[in-house]
Design a protein around this motif. Structure first.
Motif, PDB file in Angstrom:
ATOM      1  N   ASP A 158       0.839  -1.206   0.000  1.00  0.00           N
ATOM      2  CA  ASP A 158       0.000   0.000   0.000  1.00  0.00           C
ATOM      3  C   ASP A 158       0.869   1.250   0.000  1.00  0.00           C
ATOM      4  O   ASP A 158       0.710   2.159   0.827  1.00  0.00           O
ATOM      5  CB  ASP A 158      -0.956   0.008   1.191  1.00  0.00           C
ATOM      6  CG  ASP A 158      -2.055   1.058   1.054  1.00  0.00           C
ATOM      7  OD1 ASP A 158      -2.370   1.439  -0.085  1.00  0.00           O
ATOM      8  OD2 ASP A 158      -2.591   1.501   2.097  1.00  0.00           O
ATOM      9  N   LEU A 159       1.814   1.284  -0.943  1.00  0.00           N
ATOM     10  CA  LEU A 159       2.764   2.390  -1.045  1.00  0.00           C
ATOM     11  C   LEU A 159       2.645   3.068  -2.407  1.00  0.00           C
ATOM     12  O   LEU A 159       2.427   2.404  -3.418  1.00  0.00           O
ATOM     13  CB  LEU A 159       4.201   1.868  -0.927  1.00  0.00           C
ATOM     14  CG  LEU A 159       4.679   1.346   0.423  1.00  0.00           C
ATOM     15  CD1 LEU A 159       6.044   0.688   0.264  1.00  0.00           C
ATOM     16  CD2 LEU A 159       4.750   2.480   1.437  1.00  0.00           C
ATOM     17  N   PRO A 160       2.840   4.391  -2.461  1.00  0.00           N
ATOM     18  CA  PRO A 160       3.016   5.031  -3.765  1.00  0.00           C
ATOM     19  C   PRO A 160       4.385   4.665  -4.319  1.00  0.00           C
ATOM     20  O   PRO A 160       5.324   4.375  -3.569  1.00  0.00           O
ATOM     21  CB  PRO A 160       2.921   6.523  -3.446  1.00  0.00           C
ATOM     22  CG  PRO A 160       3.305   6.638  -2.013  1.00  0.00           C
ATOM     23  CD  PRO A 160       2.886   5.356  -1.349  1.00  0.00           C
ATOM     24  N   THR A 161       4.513   4.665  -5.624  1.00  0.00           N
ATOM     25  CA  THR A 161       5.763   4.285  -6.278  1.00  0.00           C
ATOM     26  C   THR A 161       6.154   5.333  -7.303  1.00  0.00           C
ATOM     27  O   THR A 161       5.314   6.059  -7.838  1.00  0.00           O
ATOM     28  CB  THR A 161       5.631   2.921  -6.968  1.00  0.00           C
ATOM     29  OG1 THR A 161       4.501   2.955  -7.863  1.00  0.00           O
ATOM     30  CG2 THR A 161       5.414   1.805  -5.955  1.00  0.00           C
ATOM     31  N   VAL A 162       7.456   5.397  -7.590  1.00  0.00           N
ATOM     32  CA  VAL A 162       7.978   6.358  -8.553  1.00  0.00           C
ATOM     33  C   VAL A 162       9.006   5.676  -9.437  1.00  0.00           C
ATOM     34  O   VAL A 162       9.771   4.823  -8.981  1.00  0.00           O
ATOM     35  CB  VAL A 162       8.602   7.585  -7.845  1.00  0.00           C
ATOM     36  CG1 VAL A 162       9.704   7.182  -6.874  1.00  0.00           C
ATOM     37  CG2 VAL A 162       9.144   8.600  -8.856  1.00  0.00           C
ATOM     38  N   THR A 163       9.018   6.063 -10.716  1.00  0.00           N
ATOM     39  CA  THR A 163      10.019   5.573 -11.650  1.00  0.00           C
ATOM     40  C   THR A 163      10.339   6.652 -12.663  1.00  0.00           C
ATOM     41  O   THR A 163       9.549   7.575 -12.887  1.00  0.00           O
ATOM     42  CB  THR A 163       9.561   4.291 -12.362  1.00  0.00           C
ATOM     43  OG1 THR A 163      10.677   3.623 -12.950  1.00  0.00           O
ATOM     44  CG2 THR A 163       8.516   4.582 -13.430  1.00  0.00           C
ATOM     45  N   ASP A 164      11.520   6.550 -13.294  1.00  0.00           N
ATOM     46  CA  ASP A 164      11.934   7.497 -14.315  1.00  0.00           C
ATOM     47  C   ASP A 164      11.294   7.175 -15.662  1.00  0.00           C
ATOM     48  O   ASP A 164      11.057   6.013 -15.969  1.00  0.00           O
ATOM     49  CB  ASP A 164      13.452   7.433 -14.534  1.00  0.00           C
ATOM     50  CG  ASP A 164      14.259   7.476 -13.256  1.00  0.00           C
ATOM     51  OD1 ASP A 164      14.415   6.416 -12.622  1.00  0.00           O
ATOM     52  OD2 ASP A 164      14.729   8.560 -12.911  1.00  0.00           O
ATOM     53  N   ILE A 165      11.070   8.213 -16.446  1.00  0.00           N
ATOM     54  CA  ILE A 165      10.761   8.032 -17.857  1.00  0.00           C
ATOM     55  C   ILE A 165      11.770   8.853 -18.654  1.00  0.00           C
ATOM     56  O   ILE A 165      12.314   9.840 -18.150  1.00  0.00           O
ATOM     57  CB  ILE A 165       9.319   8.428 -18.212  1.00  0.00           C
ATOM     58  CG1 ILE A 165       9.035   9.885 -17.827  1.00  0.00           C
ATOM     59  CG2 ILE A 165       8.332   7.480 -17.546  1.00  0.00           C
ATOM     60  CD1 ILE A 165       7.696  10.402 -18.323  1.00  0.00           C
ATOM     61  N   HIS A 166      12.005   8.454 -19.910  1.00  0.00           N
ATOM     62  CA  HIS A 166      13.105   9.043 -20.662  1.00  0.00           C
ATOM     63  C   HIS A 166      12.674   9.647 -21.990  1.00  0.00           C
ATOM     64  O   HIS A 166      13.328  10.553 -22.491  1.00  0.00           O
ATOM     65  CB  HIS A 166      14.177   7.982 -20.924  1.00  0.00           C
ATOM     66  CG  HIS A 166      14.430   7.101 -19.733  1.00  0.00           C
ATOM     67  ND1 HIS A 166      13.760   5.913 -19.525  1.00  0.00           N
ATOM     68  CD2 HIS A 166      15.262   7.262 -18.686  1.00  0.00           C
ATOM     69  CE1 HIS A 166      14.178   5.373 -18.386  1.00  0.00           C
ATOM     70  NE2 HIS A 166      15.081   6.162 -17.860  1.00  0.00           N
ATOM     71  N   GLU A 167      11.600   9.134 -22.552  1.00  0.00           N
ATOM     72  CA  GLU A 167      11.067   9.651 -23.804  1.00  0.00           C
ATOM     73  C   GLU A 167       9.562   9.820 -23.675  1.00  0.00           C
ATOM     74  O   GLU A 167       8.920   9.179 -22.835  1.00  0.00           O
ATOM     75  CB  GLU A 167      11.409   8.710 -24.956  1.00  0.00           C
ATOM     76  CG  GLU A 167      12.917   8.545 -25.179  1.00  0.00           C
ATOM     77  CD  GLU A 167      13.231   7.689 -26.395  1.00  0.00           C
ATOM     78  OE1 GLU A 167      12.379   7.622 -27.302  1.00  0.00           O
ATOM     79  OE2 GLU A 167      14.319   7.098 -26.425  1.00  0.00           O
ATOM     80  N   SER A 168       9.008  10.682 -24.510  1.00  0.00           N
ATOM     81  CA  SER A 168       7.601  11.051 -24.370  1.00  0.00           C
ATOM     82  C   SER A 168       6.660   9.856 -24.399  1.00  0.00           C
ATOM     83  O   SER A 168       5.688   9.794 -23.629  1.00  0.00           O
ATOM     84  CB  SER A 168       7.215  12.048 -25.471  1.00  0.00           C
ATOM     85  OG  SER A 168       8.006  13.202 -25.390  1.00  0.00           O
ATOM     86  N   ASP A 169       6.938   8.876 -25.258  1.00  0.00           N
ATOM     87  CA  ASP A 169       6.016   7.755 -25.384  1.00  0.00           C
ATOM     88  C   ASP A 169       6.081   6.808 -24.185  1.00  0.00           C
ATOM     89  O   ASP A 169       5.224   5.931 -24.036  1.00  0.00           O
ATOM     90  CB  ASP A 169       6.245   6.992 -26.684  1.00  0.00           C
ATOM     91  CG  ASP A 169       7.659   6.449 -26.822  1.00  0.00           C
ATOM     92  OD1 ASP A 169       8.482   6.662 -25.912  1.00  0.00           O
ATOM     93  OD2 ASP A 169       7.941   5.803 -27.855  1.00  0.00           O
ATOM     94  N   GLU A 170       7.069   6.968 -23.325  1.00  0.00           N
ATOM     95  CA  GLU A 170       7.158   6.130 -22.133  1.00  0.00           C
ATOM     96  C   GLU A 170       6.180   6.570 -21.042  1.00  0.00           C
ATOM     97  O   GLU A 170       5.862   5.792 -20.140  1.00  0.00           O
ATOM     98  CB  GLU A 170       8.578   6.140 -21.572  1.00  0.00           C
ATOM     99  CG  GLU A 170       9.598   5.487 -22.484  1.00  0.00           C
ATOM    100  CD  GLU A 170      10.999   5.552 -21.907  1.00  0.00           C
ATOM    101  OE1 GLU A 170      11.137   5.603 -20.668  1.00  0.00           O
ATOM    102  OE2 GLU A 170      11.958   5.566 -22.702  1.00  0.00           O
ATOM    103  N   ALA A 171       5.720   7.816 -21.103  1.00  0.00           N
ATOM    104  CA  ALA A 171       4.839   8.320 -20.049  1.00  0.00           C
ATOM    105  C   ALA A 171       3.555   7.497 -19.975  1.00  0.00           C
ATOM    106  O   ALA A 171       3.163   7.020 -18.900  1.00  0.00           O
ATOM    107  CB  ALA A 171       4.524   9.792 -20.291  1.00  0.00           C
ATOM    108  N   ALA A 172       2.894   7.317 -21.112  1.00  0.00           N
ATOM    109  CA  ALA A 172       1.654   6.548 -21.134  1.00  0.00           C
ATOM    110  C   ALA A 172       1.895   5.080 -20.802  1.00  0.00           C
ATOM    111  O   ALA A 172       1.035   4.427 -20.211  1.00  0.00           O
ATOM    112  CB  ALA A 172       0.990   6.681 -22.501  1.00  0.00           C
ATOM    113  N   MET A 173       3.068   4.566 -21.170  1.00  0.00           N
ATOM    114  CA  MET A 173       3.385   3.168 -20.865  1.00  0.00           C
ATOM    115  C   MET A 173       3.569   2.956 -19.366  1.00  0.00           C
ATOM    116  O   MET A 173       3.047   1.998 -18.787  1.00  0.00           O
ATOM    117  CB  MET A 173       4.668   2.751 -21.591  1.00  0.00           C
ATOM    118  CG  MET A 173       5.133   1.335 -21.251  1.00  0.00           C
ATOM    119  SD  MET A 173       6.757   0.909 -21.915  1.00  0.00           S
ATOM    120  CE  MET A 173       7.820   1.892 -20.878  1.00  0.00           C
ATOM    121  N   ALA A 174       4.290   3.859 -18.697  1.00  0.00           N
ATOM    122  CA  ALA A 174       4.626   3.670 -17.291  1.00  0.00           C
ATOM    123  C   ALA A 174       3.504   4.087 -16.337  1.00  0.00           C
ATOM    124  O   ALA A 174       3.387   3.549 -15.236  1.00  0.00           O
ATOM    125  CB  ALA A 174       5.904   4.446 -16.955  1.00  0.00           C
ATOM    126  N   ALA A 175       2.685   5.040 -16.752  1.00  0.00           N
ATOM    127  CA  ALA A 175       1.690   5.628 -15.855  1.00  0.00           C
ATOM    128  C   ALA A 175       0.757   4.617 -15.184  1.00  0.00           C
ATOM    129  O   ALA A 175       0.433   4.771 -13.998  1.00  0.00           O
ATOM    130  CB  ALA A 175       0.877   6.692 -16.600  1.00  0.00           C
TER     131      ALA A 175
END
Length: 269
Positions: A84-101
């Motif tokens: 039950d934790l929030p998580t964070v990760t890096d994105i590197h290119e614009s198309d990765e935002a929708a993939m990782a979200a």
């Protein structure tokens, strides 16, 4: 700050973004998350679990980059749901935002990419919180434009900024603590990255160095100046970590460090 699953948020305490540099495997991610959650629950520190699903910025061609995007993101999501934790990760290119979200609560913009308008806009459009790392070549006041880019795309976006030092010559960094209040002036929470700010990048060996013995110094100073949060990469055995081991905090030293930092925070509020 309004991040889903971010518990115990208290103006009298700082929050912590912590985990290993990269997602190496499921067992290690769970081991680190469980240990940090136990410590942060003890001290009432809100905790966001960090792990990079891919390391896109590497010195050498054959350096470890990840176990695969989706497998790593699935581990991040599983950790977040299980603890039950929030998580964070890096994105590197614009198309990765929708993939990782769909897998995480916070999208992080790496320092080298903090001026990339399309990347910031893509992160904002997902509706996730956005953590922008201050470029090693940027000042605190200039980071206001990065915040502006995110809010232009999503006026309701939760944004925070992370300092990770400034380039000092070819292979070292130095922390200018003026950047903390100067970035807070943009109306966003400010985090101090206590481990990457001690990197010694671009070494001739092709392996980034670091000064982990100074993590406590960086962290204490940041809390004393009034940082809202801390970013700390940690690993049970940094010597065998697949990424950034040279500047990570050994996991067994985290509890003692956080205990000291809570006392510093209590002394200044």
């Amino acid at each position: 700050m309004n991040i889903p699953k971010l518990k115990n948020l208290d103006k009298n305490n700082f929050f912590l973004m912590a985990g290993s540099c990269a997602i190496e495997n499921r067992d290690l991610a769970f081991e680190i998350a469980e240990k940090i959650k136990g410590i942060t629950d003890q001290f009432g520190i809100p905790f966001i679990f960090k792990g990079s699903y891919r390391k896109a910025n590497r010195t050498k061609l054959n350096s470890f980059t990840g176990i695969g995007d989706i497998p790593a993101l699935e581990i991040l999501k599983e950790v977040g749901e299980y603890y039950d934790l929030p998580t964070v990760t890096d994105i590197h290119e614009s198309d990765e935002a929708a993939m990782a979200a769909p897998y995480v609560d916070v999208l992080q913009i790496p320092a080298f990419l903090c001026r990339q308008t399309d990347l910031l806009a893509a992160a904002a459009k997902t509706g996730k919180a956005v953590n922008i790392k201050k470029g090693q070549f940027m000042s605190g006041p200039s980071m206001g434009f990065a915040v502006e880019k995110v809010l232009h795309e999503n006026p309701n976006a939760q944004v925070f900024l992370t300092d990770r030092g400034n380039s000092f010559g070819y292979g070292d960094l130095v922390v200018d603590y003026r950047n903390i209040p100067e970035m807070q002036a943009h109306g966003v929470p400010v985090v101090m990255d206590c481990t990457h700010s001690l990197q010694q990048p671009n070494q001739g060996t092709g392996v980034t160095g670091g000064k982990p013995q100074l993590i406590e110094t960086i962290a204490k100073a940041a809390i004393a100046v009034g940082a809202d949060g801390l970013f700390i990469e940690t690993h049970p055995n940094p010597a065998v970590a697949k990424s950034d081991g040279a500047n990570m905090l050994p996991l067994d030293k985290l509890e003692a460090l956080l205990e000291k930092l809570v006392r510093v925070r209590q002394a200044i509020v």
